[in-house]
Structures are given as structure tokens and as C-alpha cells.
Design a protein around this motif. Sequence first.
Motif, PDB file in Angstrom:
ATOM      1  N   ASN A  94      46.785  51.094  29.915  1.00 13.32           N
ATOM      2  CA  ASN A  94      46.003  50.696  28.583  1.00 13.32           C
ATOM      3  C   ASN A  94      45.206  49.483  28.516  1.00 13.32           C
ATOM      4  OD1 ASN A  94      46.486  52.843  26.061  1.00 13.32           O
ATOM      5  ND2 ASN A  94      48.578  52.808  27.220  1.00 13.32           N
ATOM      6  N   VAL A  95      45.673  48.426  29.226  1.00 14.70           N
ATOM      7  CA  VAL A  95      45.177  47.160  29.076  1.00 14.70           C
ATOM      8  C   VAL A  95      43.849  47.232  30.091  1.00 14.70           C
ATOM      9  CG1 VAL A  95      45.202  44.790  29.655  1.00 14.70           C
ATOM     10  CG2 VAL A  95      47.273  45.759  28.801  1.00 14.70           C
ATOM     11  N   GLU A  96      44.052  47.915  31.353  1.00 15.20           N
ATOM     12  CA  GLU A  96      42.736  48.147  32.153  1.00 15.20           C
ATOM     13  C   GLU A  96      41.403  48.848  31.457  1.00 15.20           C
ATOM     14  OE1 GLU A  96      44.165  49.981  35.503  1.00 15.20           O
ATOM     15  OE2 GLU A  96      44.884  48.113  36.371  1.00 15.20           O
ATOM     16  N   GLU A 100      37.110  49.057  32.080  1.00 16.38           N
ATOM     17  CA  GLU A 100      36.501  50.349  32.441  1.00 16.38           C
ATOM     18  C   GLU A 100      35.100  50.401  32.202  1.00 16.38           C
ATOM     19  OE1 GLU A 100      38.585  53.991  31.830  1.00 16.38           O
ATOM     20  OE2 GLU A 100      40.423  53.407  32.600  1.00 16.38           O
ATOM     21  N   GLY A 101      34.362  50.469  33.433  1.00 15.00           N
ATOM     22  CA  GLY A 101      32.838  50.296  33.318  1.00 15.00           C
ATOM     23  C   GLY A 101      32.238  49.012  33.524  1.00 15.00           C
ATOM     24  N   GLU A 102      33.053  48.122  33.518  1.00 11.76           N
ATOM     25  CA  GLU A 102      32.544  46.622  33.721  1.00 11.76           C
ATOM     26  C   GLU A 102      32.337  46.318  35.042  1.00 11.76           C
ATOM     27  OE1 GLU A 102      32.375  43.684  31.656  1.00 11.76           O
ATOM     28  OE2 GLU A 102      32.169  45.159  30.269  1.00 11.76           O
ATOM     29  N   LYS A 103      31.409  45.919  35.613  1.00 10.68           N
ATOM     30  CA  LYS A 103      30.879  45.699  37.139  1.00 10.68           C
ATOM     31  C   LYS A 103      31.650  44.299  37.407  1.00 10.68           C
ATOM     32  CE  LYS A 103      26.284  48.184  36.690  1.00 10.68           C
ATOM     33  NZ  LYS A 103      24.816  47.865  36.935  1.00 10.68           N
ATOM     34  N   MET A 104      32.820  44.523  38.170  1.00  8.90           N
ATOM     35  CA  MET A 104      33.510  43.371  38.721  1.00  8.90           C
ATOM     36  C   MET A 104      34.449  43.660  39.782  1.00  8.90           C
ATOM     37  SD  MET A 104      36.435  42.653  35.933  1.00  8.90           S
ATOM     38  CE  MET A 104      35.378  42.495  34.481  1.00  8.90           C
ATOM     39  N   VAL A 106      37.738  44.234  42.224  1.00  2.98           N
ATOM     40  CA  VAL A 106      39.062  44.895  41.828  1.00  2.98           C
ATOM     41  C   VAL A 106      39.845  43.696  41.675  1.00  2.98           C
ATOM     42  CG1 VAL A 106      40.790  46.067  42.562  1.00  2.98           C
ATOM     43  CG2 VAL A 106      38.681  47.080  42.936  1.00  2.98           C
ATOM     44  N   ALA A 107      39.850  42.547  42.370  1.00  5.83           N
ATOM     45  CA  ALA A 107      40.440  41.538  42.271  1.00  5.83           C
ATOM     46  C   ALA A 107      40.419  40.701  40.907  1.00  5.83           C
ATOM     47  CB  ALA A 107      40.465  40.470  43.289  1.00  5.83           C
ATOM     48  N   GLU A 108      39.110  40.616  40.479  1.00  5.04           N
ATOM     49  CA  GLU A 108      38.984  39.965  39.243  1.00  5.04           C
ATOM     50  C   GLU A 108      39.446  40.804  37.984  1.00  5.04           C
ATOM     51  OE1 GLU A 108      37.613  37.553  36.054  1.00  5.04           O
ATOM     52  OE2 GLU A 108      38.049  37.119  38.106  1.00  5.04           O
ATOM     53  N   ARG A 112      42.434  39.697  35.379  1.00  5.33           N
ATOM     54  CA  ARG A 112      42.176  39.477  34.160  1.00  5.33           C
ATOM     55  C   ARG A 112      43.385  40.206  33.372  1.00  5.33           C
ATOM     56  NH1 ARG A 112      36.348  40.348  31.247  1.00  5.33           N
ATOM     57  NH2 ARG A 112      35.222  39.081  32.758  1.00  5.33           N
ATOM     58  N   VAL A 113      43.830  41.502  33.755  1.00  7.19           N
ATOM     59  CA  VAL A 113      44.582  42.245  33.036  1.00  7.19           C
ATOM     60  C   VAL A 113      46.259  41.495  33.183  1.00  7.19           C
ATOM     61  CG1 VAL A 113      46.261  44.443  33.280  1.00  7.19           C
ATOM     62  CG2 VAL A 113      43.447  44.359  33.593  1.00  7.19           C
ATOM     63  N   THR A 114      46.430  40.997  34.454  1.00 16.74           N
ATOM     64  CA  THR A 114      47.751  40.369  34.569  1.00 16.74           C
ATOM     65  C   THR A 114      47.660  39.194  33.869  1.00 16.74           C
ATOM     66  OG1 THR A 114      47.695  41.171  37.131  1.00 16.74           O
ATOM     67  CG2 THR A 114      49.176  39.372  36.330  1.00 16.74           C
ATOM     68  N   ASP A 115      46.796  38.323  33.889  1.00 21.72           N
ATOM     69  CA  ASP A 115      46.869  36.987  32.997  1.00 21.72           C
ATOM     70  C   ASP A 115      47.115  37.581  31.453  1.00 21.72           C
ATOM     71  OD1 ASP A 115      46.408  35.536  35.064  1.00 21.72           O
ATOM     72  OD2 ASP A 115      44.375  35.182  34.881  1.00 21.72           O
ATOM     73  N   ALA A 116      46.357  38.591  30.851  1.00 19.14           N
ATOM     74  CA  ALA A 116      46.619  38.929  29.583  1.00 19.14           C
ATOM     75  C   ALA A 116      48.019  39.324  29.237  1.00 19.14           C
ATOM     76  CB  ALA A 116      45.484  40.100  29.194  1.00 19.14           C
TER      77      ALA A 116
END
Length: 256
Positions: A94-96, A100-104, A106-108, A112-116
Motif C-alpha cells: 500500500n505504501v509502495e 508506482e510510475g515514478e522513474k527511480m 528499485v533501491a531508492e 523511501r518506503v522503509t523510511d516512511a
Amino acid sequence: MIEVTNVDKKFVNGNESNHVLDQVSFHVEKGEIVTLLGKSGCGKSTLLNMVGGFENEDSGKVVLDGKAVKRPTRKCIMLFQQINLLPWRTVLKNVELGLEGEKMEVAEKNKRVTDALKLVGLKEHLHKFQHELSDGMQQRVTIARAFAMQPDVILMDEPFAALDTFNRYLLQDELLRIQEKMKTTILIVTHDIDEAVYLSDRILIMGSHPGRIFKDIPIQLAKPRDRAGEDYHYYRKRILQEFELSGNRQEPEYTI
């Protein structure tokens, strides 16, 4: 960060015209938490939708970070009272969803998801589904999703209204803690005086029929605030008095 200038709005239904907003002007500085406080029907949610790009003004202008708002963007995220999670996706997924659709890389994205999720205290609940979470935890997932997107502005429409008092207080503290770290600009809609005083750097009191900004009141108290403190109660009393003077004395919808 947000500049609203002489905004006017009417909703027309057949031969009937409802003048919702009348020459509304206000600003929100970068990193501020500002609350629009008023009774139901005063146009505060309409204003929020205009800042978010979901509604257009009839006249005047709405500017976000120096650019006129024409449509929703990822720089400005809306959080609603309703908990908008996909029940077939886990907390992590759900956080990911917001990325979705962002150009970044996978590690970044994972960072972001883990930090949030760390920020909202849900790192140990990554693989749970919505039905396994309390209402307060579900709302924390929506907050994590918003912060994972790293927006400049978060718009909040009665985000904690459906929660019980203790969960509401807990999430208010969580929001302040995260906002202090991320320095995100936040514009909140509420008719809860206590919530407005506890969270806000400034409170914009709205009158109604049509909606307008009646008073702009800075809250000059350090955060986190003592709900039982004398200074805190001074602001609550002042806001209540101004709220009544704004033309909302009849059928008040404030919380003390």
C-alpha cells in the motif's frame, strides 16, 4: 508555498446558484502547518480541493510554489478522512502504491518506503493486511504513503475525525514529529478547535454563506503543546470567541 488570492466560487444547479467562496485570500509559508477552521458548509473543503487541483476557481488565483494550480500533481498530496487502502495489498504494498510510475531505482524506492514506515512506527507490520490493523494503524499507513512520495505540500481533510480520542491524540503527535523532521508544508481542514490549536502555526477562521477568511491567528506556543496548560487554554478560548464572532454562533460544530 501556497498563495490564494481573491478566490471566488459558485456552484450552479439548474436555476439555483450557491455562492460558496467570496474573495478568499491567504498564504502558507514553506514548512508551516496552517488550519482552515469553520463549520460544515463554509467552503473549507472546496478551498482545499482548489489547492490540490481537484476544483477550479471562478475568479482569482491559486498558486503552489510559484506556479498556478491547474491540476493535481505529486508535489501536493491529499489525505482524506476515509482510509483509502487497498485491502488485497499488504502494508508494504500500500505504501509502495504511491511510488508506482515514478522513474527511480528499485533501491531508492525501497529506501523511501522503509523510511516512511519507520517514521510511523510500522516497520514490524510490513506484511499485514488492512483487516489485521487497527483504525489508527491504517491511518498511519496512509500517512506513510504520503510521506514516501516526498511531496512539498500535504493537504489533510478531517484526517483524524473518524478515530477515537486517544488514537486521534496519538496520530496528532506522530504528525508533528514527522513534520518536524521532513519540514513538509501542511494545510489542514477541521472544525475541531482543540485539534487546530494543538497542530497549527496559524489558524484561519472561516465565516460562511458565502465562505470567507474571517481571522488569521498565529499560535505562538512551542511544540509539542501541553493540552492542560494555561496558555493553551487561552488560545482555545480566543479561537472559540472569534469563531462565534465570524457568524458561526448558530449551530456551532466546534469541539472543546
